[in-house]
Scaffold this active site. Sequence first.
Site, PDB file in Angstrom:
ATOM      1  N   HIS A   1       0.858  -1.188   0.000  1.00  0.00           N
ATOM      2  CA  HIS A   1       0.000   0.000   0.000  1.00  0.00           C
ATOM      3  C   HIS A   1       0.889   1.231   0.000  1.00  0.00           C
ATOM      4  O   HIS A   1       1.897   1.274   0.689  1.00  0.00           O
ATOM      5  CB  HIS A   1      -0.870   0.006   1.274  1.00  0.00           C
TER       6      HIS A   1
ATOM      7  N   ASP B   1     -14.624   3.068   6.991  1.00  0.00           N
ATOM      8  CA  ASP B   1     -13.610   3.932   6.360  1.00  0.00           C
ATOM      9  C   ASP B   1     -14.239   4.769   5.253  1.00  0.00           C
ATOM     10  O   ASP B   1     -13.908   5.936   5.100  1.00  0.00           O
ATOM     11  CB  ASP B   1     -12.438   3.114   5.806  1.00  0.00           C
TER      12      ASP B   1
ATOM     13  N   ARG C   1     -13.961  13.134   6.411  1.00  0.00           N
ATOM     14  CA  ARG C   1     -12.639  13.750   6.591  1.00  0.00           C
ATOM     15  C   ARG C   1     -12.301  14.641   5.404  1.00  0.00           C
ATOM     16  O   ARG C   1     -11.750  15.724   5.549  1.00  0.00           O
ATOM     17  CB  ARG C   1     -11.565  12.653   6.749  1.00  0.00           C
TER      18      ARG C   1
ATOM     19  N   SER D   1      -7.226   4.189   8.879  1.00  0.00           N
ATOM     20  CA  SER D   1      -7.883   4.053   7.574  1.00  0.00           C
ATOM     21  C   SER D   1      -7.129   3.047   6.692  1.00  0.00           C
ATOM     22  O   SER D   1      -7.712   2.113   6.143  1.00  0.00           O
ATOM     23  CB  SER D   1      -7.930   5.443   6.907  1.00  0.00           C
TER      24      SER D   1
ATOM     25  N   LYS E   1      -8.110  -1.335   6.187  1.00  0.00           N
ATOM     26  CA  LYS E   1      -8.368  -1.896   4.842  1.00  0.00           C
ATOM     27  C   LYS E   1      -7.399  -3.034   4.545  1.00  0.00           C
ATOM     28  O   LYS E   1      -7.758  -4.038   3.930  1.00  0.00           O
ATOM     29  CB  LYS E   1      -8.236  -0.791   3.789  1.00  0.00           C
TER      30      LYS E   1
HETATM   31  N1  URA Z   1      -4.970   6.611   2.199  1.00  0.00           N
HETATM   32  C1  URA Z   1      -5.981   6.019   2.861  1.00  0.00           C
HETATM   33  O1  URA Z   1      -6.427   4.941   2.497  1.00  0.00           O
HETATM   34  N2  URA Z   1      -6.469   6.624   3.949  1.00  0.00           N
HETATM   35  C2  URA Z   1      -6.003   7.804   4.402  1.00  0.00           C
HETATM   36  O2  URA Z   1      -6.489   8.294   5.401  1.00  0.00           O
HETATM   37  C3  URA Z   1      -4.956   8.424   3.682  1.00  0.00           C
HETATM   38  C4  URA Z   1      -4.447   7.795   2.584  1.00  0.00           C
END
Ligand code: URA
Length: 421
Positions: A79, A158, A165, A180, A184
Site C-alpha cells: 500500500h 472507512d 474527513r 484508515s 483496509k
Molecule cells: N490513504 C488512505 O487509504 N487513507 C487515508 O487516510 C490516507 C491515505
Amino acid sequence: MDVIDRIVKGEPLGKAAIKTTVEGYLTGSVSKEEMTAFLRAVCAHGMSDRDATYLTEVMLESGKTLSFRRRQYPYADKHSTGGVADSTTLIIAPIVAAAGVPFLKMSGRKLGHTGGTIDKLESFYGLRTELTIPEAESVVERTGAAIIAQTKDLVPADKALYKLRDETDTVRSLPLIASSVVSKKLASGADVLVLDVKAGNGAFMKTVEEGEALAKLMVHILHSHGKKAAAVLSDMNSPLGDGVGGAMELVDAVEVLEGKEGRLRDLALLIAGKLITLAKGVAPEEGQREALGILTSGKALAKFREIITAQGGSLELLKQETRDRIFFAREAGVVTAQKDGYVAHVDCVKLGFLARDQENGGGYGMRVPFKVGSAVKAGDALVRLYGKTPTDEAMLRALSDCFVISDAPVEPDPLVYRIIE
Ligand code: URA
C-alpha cells in the site's frame, strides 16, 4: 461528548467508547457535527498508539474480512499512502507473482492530486477490475496475482469516515490515516504487507519525521495483528516516475518492466524484494536478488501479460508501435526550462492536480523526466503533454510554475529515507 473531552485532555478512550462513536455515526445516533468534532479533536490532539489500534479494529469490524485458501506462501499486498507518478503496484504485482508469492491487491481510484491504480489499469482495453473475490482468487490461482477495485463490503466505516474527513479537512492526522489504511489492509486478507509511506511536498506527510511516525504506527498495528509487515519511507519531493496522469503512468510501469531504469524501478524492486523476503522467510539479500532476477530476465513482463489477459485486458498497449501511434504521436504541448541550472523544487501537488485536469479534458497525461537535483539546459522539456487537443497557455504557464530552477547545484533527494522493519 465525553470522548472529545478525553481526547483534549489526552486521556485514554478505550475500545468501547471508540466503537460507540464510530458505530453511532454509521447508524445515525452520532450526528455529522459530533463526528466532525471527534475528527477535529483527533487531528488537533492525537491519540495514543493503543487507541489508534482500537480505532483500526473498530473500523475493521464494521465490515467483512477476507481469507483465502492456503497456498505454499502467504498472500502478499502493498500500500502506498499516495504520491505522484507512482505506478509501482503494476511492477511489483508481476514480480511477486513470478516469485510464487500470491498477490491480491485492492486498489483505489484517483484521490486528490494522486492517480489511482484502477484508473491506470483501465487504459487496457477490456480489462475488468470490478471482480468478485472468488473471481479474483481464481485469477490469482491461474497467474499468481490480481489487482481489483475495492469491494463495497470491506471497511464501510472507512468509506463513511473518509468522506467526512475529505469534506471537513481532517485527513492529515496520524491515527486517522493509520487506522484508515491498516483497517483496509487487515480486511483484505493478506498476511505479508509492505507499506510505502511517502514524505515530501507531494505527500500527506510533509516531513521525514512525520512520515516515520506514521510508518512506525502502521507497522506496530499490523504486527499487533500477527502480520509480517515492513514500511519504506520514500521521497515525494519529485514525481516518482516520469509519467504523470492518465495512460502515461501505465506506460511508465510497462517501460520499467521492459527494462527502463530509474527511481520508479528502484522503489518497485525494493518493495517487491521485501515482500518476497517476508513471504518466503529468506534473507533480505536473497529476496532482493530474486526480485531483480525476475525483472531483468523478462519474467515479470511475461507475468504481467498473463495477469492483464486473465483480467480480460487487451495486450495491444504492450506493443511499442501502438503506444507511439496512439499516445506519443499526439504531443499536445511542451514546457521548457528557461535557463541552464538545477531543479531545486517541484510542486508535486500542483503538478498532480494539473495532470488530473488535463486527463479530465481528454488528455493522456504528461511526461516529467527531471527530478529535484537534475541538471537542465535552457530549452529542455520539463513537461511534455500528450492528448488530442493542444494545451492552452494558462495550463502551460501553471505547469512551468511548478518548477524552480536554481543556478547553484542542488543535492538530489534520497529515494528512500528509512526502512521500518
Ligand atoms: N490513504 C488512505 O487509504 N487513507 C487515508 O487516510 C490516507 C491515505
